[in-house]
Scaffold this active site. Sequence first.
Site, mmCIF file in Angstrom:
data_model
loop_
_atom_site.group_PDB
_atom_site.id
_atom_site.type_symbol
_atom_site.label_atom_id
_atom_site.label_comp_id
_atom_site.label_asym_id
_atom_site.label_seq_id
_atom_site.Cartn_x
_atom_site.Cartn_y
_atom_site.Cartn_z
ATOM 1 N N GLY A 239 0.823 -1.202 0.000
ATOM 2 C CA GLY A 239 0.000 0.000 0.000
ATOM 3 C C GLY A 239 0.857 1.252 0.000
ATOM 4 N N ASN A 240 0.258 2.376 -0.349
ATOM 5 C CA ASN A 240 0.999 3.637 -0.410
ATOM 6 C C ASN A 240 0.003 4.777 -0.504
ATOM 7 O OD1 ASN A 240 0.566 3.486 -3.535
ATOM 8 N ND2 ASN A 240 1.833 1.705 -3.036
ATOM 9 N N GLY B 263 9.428 0.209 -0.185
ATOM 10 C CA GLY B 263 10.127 -0.767 0.645
ATOM 11 C C GLY B 263 10.558 -0.289 2.004
ATOM 12 N N SER C 55 6.773 2.132 -5.758
ATOM 13 C CA SER C 55 6.741 1.529 -7.091
ATOM 14 C C SER C 55 5.418 1.803 -7.803
ATOM 15 C CB SER C 55 6.960 0.010 -6.989
ATOM 16 O OG SER C 55 5.979 -0.582 -6.161
ATOM 17 N N GLU C 56 4.404 2.207 -7.032
ATOM 18 C CA GLU C 56 3.103 2.524 -7.623
ATOM 19 C C GLU C 56 2.984 3.995 -8.004
ATOM 20 O OE1 GLU C 56 1.223 0.399 -8.644
ATOM 21 O OE2 GLU C 56 0.875 -1.269 -7.274
ATOM 22 N N HIS D 183 -3.797 4.180 -1.697
ATOM 23 C CA HIS D 183 -3.843 2.851 -2.312
ATOM 24 C C HIS D 183 -3.645 1.812 -1.213
ATOM 25 C CE1 HIS D 183 -3.056 -0.688 -4.603
ATOM 26 N NE2 HIS D 183 -1.759 -0.686 -4.352
ATOM 27 N N HIS E 256 -4.205 -2.441 0.320
ATOM 28 C CA HIS E 256 -4.331 -3.862 0.024
ATOM 29 C C HIS E 256 -5.303 -4.480 1.021
ATOM 30 C CE1 HIS E 256 -0.179 -4.355 -2.196
ATOM 31 N NE2 HIS E 256 -0.973 -3.477 -2.769
ATOM 32 N N TYR F 271 -25.938 1.785 1.319
ATOM 33 C CA TYR F 271 -25.953 3.099 0.663
ATOM 34 C C TYR F 271 -24.629 3.847 0.756
ATOM 35 C CZ TYR F 271 -26.752 5.170 5.318
ATOM 36 O OH TYR F 271 -26.641 5.549 6.628
ATOM 37 N N TYR G 105 -23.968 16.876 2.535
ATOM 38 C CA TYR G 105 -23.809 16.294 3.864
ATOM 39 C C TYR G 105 -22.737 17.006 4.673
ATOM 40 C CZ TYR G 105 -22.857 12.779 7.460
ATOM 41 O OH TYR G 105 -22.671 12.138 8.654
#
Length: 216
Positions: free
Chosen positions: A28-29, A44, A73-74, A98, A100, A119, A213
């Site tokens: 994740g990142n 890493g 890397s993403e 992002h 996982h 909803y 909202y």
Amino acid sequence: MILAKERLAVCEFARRMTADGLVVGTSGNLSARQGELIAVTPTGVGYAGLRPEDVPVVRLDGEVVDGSLKPTSELPMHLAVYRQAADPDGEAISAVVHTHSVHATAVSTLVTEVPPIHYMLAAIGPTARVASYATYGTEELAKAMLEALDGRRGCLLANHGTTTFGDSLDSAYSRARQLEWVCQVWLTARAAGTPNLLPPAEIEHVVEKLRGYGQR
């Protein structure tokens, strides 16, 4: 130090991702944008001891302008959102998350769109699509993600995880958690039987309600 505020926020939310179970280890990142510059998690590196000075800063073209560590890397996925995605209400896109997360990743292996079980799916949009699979860190994945994000504020990535964005890390992160929760509810209900789903018109109705909202 440039983007000091954004780099600190990246560290704080990276640790929250781990604490909330949205990532494992260094997976994740996330990133935060200010103008033409982006603070993004390094590749890493464990998040527990991450310091603001460890967070690389890149331009929209991907060039590193500050920091000694390599970006995630993403990075192509983050840059694609900032350069090409559009918020459905025209809000600025200032953060990308992002994950996982377990339930959303599981759902991404079963369907092409998150079923309308609740909803709060409307926090993403009328639906939450699943981007077709591509190898992590590639332009192919970034392209597939952009297609799934069309008219949405988040999506699942097939056999991979999720991507959400917002006008702040707080909003982008909140959407990642909501998406994970909706996926968990659907998987739980599906394991017990055949869930009753909401009609698309109701989700679209809630999308409209969410625009007004909160304290505005």
